[in-house]
Design a protein around this motif. Structure first.
Motif, PDB file in Angstrom:
ATOM      1  N   LEU A 121      41.202  29.588  44.956  1.00 25.29           N
ATOM      2  CA  LEU A 121      41.420  30.971  44.663  1.00 25.29           C
ATOM      3  C   LEU A 121      39.960  31.902  44.451  1.00 25.29           C
ATOM      4  N   ALA A 122      40.179  32.969  45.188  1.00 20.85           N
ATOM      5  CA  ALA A 122      39.040  33.934  45.514  1.00 20.85           C
ATOM      6  C   ALA A 122      39.384  35.244  45.195  1.00 20.85           C
ATOM      7  N   GLY A 168      39.311  36.935  42.255  1.00 19.93           N
ATOM      8  CA  GLY A 168      38.902  37.416  40.846  1.00 19.93           C
ATOM      9  C   GLY A 168      38.184  38.460  41.063  1.00 19.93           C
ATOM     10  N   ARG A 169      37.633  39.171  40.008  1.00 18.18           N
ATOM     11  CA  ARG A 169      36.843  40.427  40.160  1.00 18.18           C
ATOM     12  C   ARG A 169      35.488  40.032  39.915  1.00 18.18           C
ATOM     13  N   GLY A 170      35.256  38.919  39.028  1.00 23.84           N
ATOM     14  CA  GLY A 170      33.766  38.556  39.013  1.00 23.84           C
ATOM     15  C   GLY A 170      33.180  39.434  37.630  1.00 23.84           C
ATOM     16  N   GLU A 171      33.950  39.804  36.768  1.00 26.73           N
ATOM     17  CA  GLU A 171      33.328  40.690  35.843  1.00 26.73           C
ATOM     18  C   GLU A 171      32.088  40.132  35.057  1.00 26.73           C
ATOM     19  N   ARG A 172      32.158  38.997  34.759  1.00 26.01           N
ATOM     20  CA  ARG A 172      30.739  38.285  33.996  1.00 26.01           C
ATOM     21  C   ARG A 172      29.872  38.251  35.107  1.00 26.01           C
ATOM     22  N   PHE A 173      30.045  38.245  36.267  1.00 27.72           N
ATOM     23  CA  PHE A 173      29.026  38.013  37.326  1.00 27.72           C
ATOM     24  C   PHE A 173      28.160  39.546  37.678  1.00 27.72           C
ATOM     25  N   ALA A 211      46.219  40.006  39.414  1.00 24.95           N
ATOM     26  CA  ALA A 211      45.359  40.458  38.558  1.00 24.95           C
ATOM     27  C   ALA A 211      44.857  39.689  37.428  1.00 24.95           C
ATOM     28  N   THR A 212      45.401  38.363  37.223  1.00 24.66           N
ATOM     29  CA  THR A 212      45.242  37.250  36.592  1.00 24.66           C
ATOM     30  C   THR A 212      44.819  35.883  37.309  1.00 24.66           C
ATOM     31  N   SER A 257      47.423  34.444  40.734  1.00 28.89           N
ATOM     32  CA  SER A 257      46.780  34.181  41.983  1.00 28.89           C
ATOM     33  C   SER A 257      47.324  32.774  42.177  1.00 28.89           C
ATOM     34  N   ALA A 303      37.507  29.159  43.934  1.00 26.30           N
ATOM     35  CA  ALA A 303      36.243  29.303  45.020  1.00 26.30           C
ATOM     36  C   ALA A 303      35.078  29.465  44.353  1.00 26.30           C
ATOM     37  N   LYS A 328      30.965  25.669  38.157  1.00 26.30           N
ATOM     38  CA  LYS A 328      31.438  26.899  38.481  1.00 26.30           C
ATOM     39  C   LYS A 328      30.438  28.064  38.320  1.00 26.30           C
TER      40      LYS A 328
HETATM   41  N1  CTP Z   1      40.552  34.145  40.322  1.00 28.18           N
HETATM   42  C1  CTP Z   1      41.425  34.680  41.070  1.00 28.18           C
HETATM   43  N2  CTP Z   1      42.523  35.651  40.721  1.00 28.18           N
HETATM   44  C2  CTP Z   1      42.327  36.214  39.569  1.00 28.18           C
HETATM   45  C3  CTP Z   1      41.278  35.804  38.870  1.00 28.18           C
HETATM   46  C4  CTP Z   1      40.305  34.739  39.111  1.00 28.18           C
HETATM   47  O1  CTP Z   1      41.743  34.191  42.090  1.00 28.18           O
HETATM   48  N3  CTP Z   1      42.814  37.186  39.191  1.00 28.18           N
HETATM   49  C5  CTP Z   1      39.533  32.788  40.756  1.00 28.18           C
HETATM   50  C6  CTP Z   1      38.295  33.658  40.901  1.00 28.18           C
HETATM   51  O2  CTP Z   1      38.094  34.191  42.299  1.00 28.18           O
HETATM   52  C7  CTP Z   1      37.364  32.463  40.834  1.00 28.18           C
HETATM   53  C8  CTP Z   1      38.263  31.241  39.866  1.00 28.18           C
HETATM   54  O3  CTP Z   1      39.637  31.887  40.092  1.00 28.18           O
HETATM   55  O4  CTP Z   1      36.972  31.743  42.311  1.00 28.18           O
HETATM   56  C9  CTP Z   1      37.756  31.079  38.486  1.00 28.18           C
HETATM   57  O5  CTP Z   1      37.991  32.327  37.802  1.00 28.18           O
HETATM   58  P1  CTP Z   1      36.536  32.987  37.088  1.00 28.18           P
HETATM   59  O6  CTP Z   1      35.455  31.930  37.183  1.00 28.18           O
HETATM   60  O7  CTP Z   1      37.092  33.564  35.732  1.00 28.18           O
HETATM   61  O8  CTP Z   1      36.204  33.931  38.155  1.00 28.18           O
HETATM   62  P2  CTP Z   1      36.527  35.809  37.888  1.00 28.18           P
HETATM   63  O9  CTP Z   1      37.833  36.078  37.408  1.00 28.18           O
HETATM   64  O10 CTP Z   1      36.312  36.515  39.040  1.00 28.18           O
HETATM   65  O11 CTP Z   1      35.200  35.885  36.899  1.00 28.18           O
HETATM   66  P3  CTP Z   1      35.499  36.718  35.480  1.00 28.18           P
HETATM   67  O12 CTP Z   1      36.306  36.044  34.785  1.00 28.18           O
HETATM   68  O13 CTP Z   1      34.022  36.842  34.983  1.00 28.18           O
HETATM   69  O14 CTP Z   1      35.815  37.987  35.634  1.00 28.18           O
END
Ligand code: CTP
Ligand code: MG
Length: 378
Positions: A8-9, A11-16, A74-75, A79, A98, A197
């Motif tokens: 799963l890749a 995500g938006r990486g909001e916390r990052f 989106a979540t 994914s 990912a 992670k």
């Molecule tokens: N992921 C995804 N689809 C989403 C949300 C997350 O494929 N809609 C993936 C992320 O890319 C990540 C993994 O799930 O590899 C774990 O999620 P997390 O660490 O929460 O990543 P993010 O959602 O990108 O980060 P954040 O919650 O900080 O926005």
């Protein structure tokens, strides 16, 4: 039964603060690390990469047929659903973040075994910090011995995941919560501390520090071939033709130099030897130049996560004069291995007329190879 893995890749990486899966880690972006680990796992039949709509076309071009590309949502749950619909309902599917680049083959194998036993399973780690629950009426200290921190892979029979996705309207942060909603109790298998992670920039710094400590291994190869009386055979050393010299005898082109080099590489990785990978009884290899073996061995090493650091070769021969073609040999080998020519060394010596080599009855070669992996190797 087909075994799938989805990375799963999407995500938006909001916390990052940005798309962390695209951050460079050593020589590769973060997402590529776990993808490579799953691609090289012997039990995985098909790897699915779940990415965003924007990144999907370029990734399809880059990865070709090796990986199935799916577009996430989106979540995380959406994914994960995008991966589930790609899998055969009779199979099993492991879902992996990912953002966990250092998952090991051992953790993957443990999860697969437990899914086969139990229907659903996931990797987790015991909790070492004391965890407290903070509520409106005070603080409760949880019993640490009953807690685990979930990692990925999280795996399940595809059929359970399909059922869960269809049945639920709730949102879950991991796949095991999803299968639990179907009354399935997942088995917890031991994760690995290194399978952490990347959530924040500090986590990326930790990952980069880890990548900075590669593991290095060395291997040795040796080969010897007698000269042939056959006037139709040609002398090849290091893939380079030496005209006007009697050829070496052997099943193959008898390129003693490449045989030693190939064995050194395979030996360094603990992946057998040339005779095992390219038996002269196998028609597939009949008449193939030894450069094909070297190239193939390089591919085997790469698939196992190894990089070639250097190769040092010493040819022992009274004749021909090797050194005048040394650069051509080094370039030929470096091209076959896809490494810089400075990583390949070719030296030669006579045997001072001692023994069979000294009497000019054949040529022998020693080679040493050094290989490295960016992380302590599985
Ligand atoms: N992921 C995804 N689809 C989403 C949300 C997350 O494929 N809609 C993936 C992320 O890319 C990540 C993994 O799930 O590899 C774990 O999620 P997390 O660490 O929460 O990543 P993010 O959602 O990108 O980060 P954040 O919650 O900080 O926005
Ligand atoms: Mg998230």
């Amino acid at each position: 039964m087909k075994i799938y893995a989805a990375i799963l890749a999407a995500g938006r990486g909001e916390r990052f603060g940005s798309d962390k899966t695209e951050a460079m880690l050593g020589d590769r972006p973060v997402w590529r690390w776990s993808l490579d680990t799953y691609l090289s796992h012997p039990l995985i039949d098909r790897v699915i990469l779940v990415t965003t709509e924007e990144k999907a076309p370029a990734l399809s071009r880059e990865l070709g047929n090796e990986v199935l590309i799916a577009v996430g949502g989106a979540t995380r749950q959406e994914s994960s659903r995008a991966a589930t619909v790609e899998a055969d309902p009779d199979g099993i599917l492991l879902i992996h973040d990912a953002a966990r680049p250092f998952v090991t083959h051992e953790v993957i194998t443990r999860t697969i075994d437990a899914v086969l036993r139990n229907g659903a399973a996931a990797a987790a780690m015991p909790v070492s910090d004391t965890i407290k629950e903070i509520g409106p009426n005070g603080i409760k200290t949880l019993d640490r011995t009953k807690l685990v921190a979930m990692q990925t892979p999280q795996g399940s029979k595809v059929e359970i995941l399909i059922r869960a996705h269809e049945a639920t309207t709730d949102s879950f942060t991991d796949e095991m919560a999803l299968v639990e909603s179907q009354g399935v109790i997942p088995e917890i298998v031991e994760g690995d501390p290194i399978n952490f992670k990347i959530t924040t920039p500090e986590d990326l710094a930790r990952a980069r520090a880890h990548v900075g400590c590669p593991e290095t291994r060395v291997g040795i190869g040796y080969d010897i071939h007698p000269f042939s009386n056959d006037p139709d055979r040609k002398l090849f050393l290091g893939g380079v033709y030496f005209p006007d010299h009697s050829a070496l005898d052997g099943h193959s082109d008898a390129d003693v130099l490449l045989h030693a080099a190939t064995d050194a590489l395979l030996g360094a990785a603990g992946l057998g030897d040339i005779g095992q990978h390219f038996p002269n009884t196998d028609r597939r290899w009949k008449g193939e130049p030894s450069l094909t073996f070297l190239r193939h061995a390089a591919g085997i090493l790469q698939a196992a996560g190894w990089r070639i650091v250097n190769l040092d070769i010493t040819v022992i021969a009274e004749s021909p004069k090797i050194m005048k073609k040394a650069l051509e040999i080094r370039t030929t080998i470096a091209d076959a291995l896809k490494v810089d020519v400075t990583r390949v060394s070719v030296k030669a010596t006579t045997n001072e007329k001692l023994g069979s080599i000294g009497r000019g009855e054949g040529i022998s070669t020693f080679a040493t190879a050094s290989i490295s992996s960016f992380v302590p190797h599985a």
